[in-house]
Design a protein around this motif. Structure first.
Motif, short mmCIF file in Angstrom:
data_model
loop_
_atom_site.label_atom_id
_atom_site.label_comp_id
_atom_site.label_asym_id
_atom_site.label_seq_id
_atom_site.Cartn_x
_atom_site.Cartn_y
_atom_site.Cartn_z
N MET A 35 4.87 -2.42 7.14
CA MET A 35 5.21 -1.00 7.34
C MET A 35 6.32 -0.84 8.36
O MET A 35 7.16 0.04 8.24
CB MET A 35 3.96 -0.23 7.77
N ILE A 38 9.48 -1.34 6.56
CA ILE A 38 9.81 -0.11 5.81
C ILE A 38 10.45 0.92 6.74
O ILE A 38 11.49 1.51 6.43
CB ILE A 38 8.52 0.51 5.21
N PRO A 64 4.73 5.12 7.73
CA PRO A 64 6.17 4.82 7.67
C PRO A 64 6.98 5.70 8.62
O PRO A 64 7.96 5.23 9.21
CB PRO A 64 6.54 5.08 6.20
N ASP A 125 5.53 9.05 1.67
CA ASP A 125 5.19 7.78 1.01
C ASP A 125 5.66 7.76 -0.45
O ASP A 125 6.24 6.80 -0.90
CB ASP A 125 3.68 7.49 1.12
N VAL A 153 9.33 6.08 0.69
CA VAL A 153 8.93 4.69 0.50
C VAL A 153 9.05 4.34 -0.99
O VAL A 153 9.84 3.48 -1.37
CB VAL A 153 7.49 4.44 1.03
#
Ligand code: G4P
Ligand code: NA
Ligand code: NA
Length: 194
Positions: A35, A38, A64, A125, A153
């Motif tokens: 994460m 990310i 994130p 996300d 994401v």
């Protein structure tokens, strides 16, 4: 394939042609090092934009967003979906329609934490139909703050979210863009990130 596309192929479960289950690292269990990668990648893409605040929505956007905030050294504000006991005054509110649940839900943030002069990066996300993203954009706009763009994401590129955001003139950066998926496999729109 970039690091997220590979993770999706390794751990994601295609539940149908429109629903991807990624609960081993994003929607239930969180892999912190992954994460962080990310968050770093999202932050990199907005590094030169003078971001002053990140806005996301509970619950799966928070992880994130926090790692991107750590990288950009800015606070992270998450919109609430339910009324909070302590968060009662001076709220900005918006309504988000959920296609999967076929219902409207209110989301809110305190006026205190997003203000005119803020340059906001919105993180989530998933980007599907874009309803949550547009709801967050509405909150930021109501606060008179500027929207620098969206960091996503996983984008489901076969759904209309990206197009809606781009039609509004927003920059959209997604770490993985799913072109198509089935129980036979997942294909992505190529990205440059490795
Ligand atoms: P929709 O756009 O597809 O109709 O989804 P909707 O707005 O109804 O969102 C319902 C929830 O499902 C959202 O999370 C959204 O992020 C998530 N979502 C949408 N498509 C997918 C998908 O293909 N896979 C996964 N794993 N999630 C998806 P939420 O309810 O706000 O939950 P959370 O943030 O607490 O996790
Ligand atoms: Na979610
Ligand atoms: Na979300």
């Amino acid at each position: 394939m970039n690091f997220l596309e590979k993770k999706i192929c390794d751990e994601g479960v295609v539940l149908s042609s429109t629903v991807l289950k990624v609960d081993s690292f994003l929607n239930h269990q969180i892999d912190p090092e992954f994460m962080q990668q990310i968050g770093r990648e999202i932050a990199n893409r907005f590094q030169s934009e003078g971001i002053t605040k990140i806005v996301t929505i509970e619950s799966s956007g928070i992880a994130p967003a926090v790692f991107a905030g750590l990288e950009l050294k800015v606070p992270v504000l998450f919109a609430r979906k339910k009324k909070s006991l302590t968060l009662t005054e001076d709220l900005l509110t918006s309504t988000v329609y959920s296609f999967t649940k076929q219902e409207k839900n209110g989301i809110s943030v305190s006026k205190k934490f997003v203000q005119s002069g803020d340059n906001v990066l919105i993180i989530d996300d998933f980007l599907a139909h874009g309803e949550a993203a547009l709801g967050l954009a509405d909150l930021v706009t109501k606060a008179d703050a500027h929207i620098a763009g969206f960091g996503i994401v996983i984008e489901k590129s076969f759904q209309v979210g990206r197009r809606k955001l781009e039609e509004e003139g927003y920059r959209v950066e997604s770490i993985a863009r799913v072109k198509e998926m089935s129980t036979n496999g997942i294909s992505f729109i190529q990205s440059e990130v490795m």
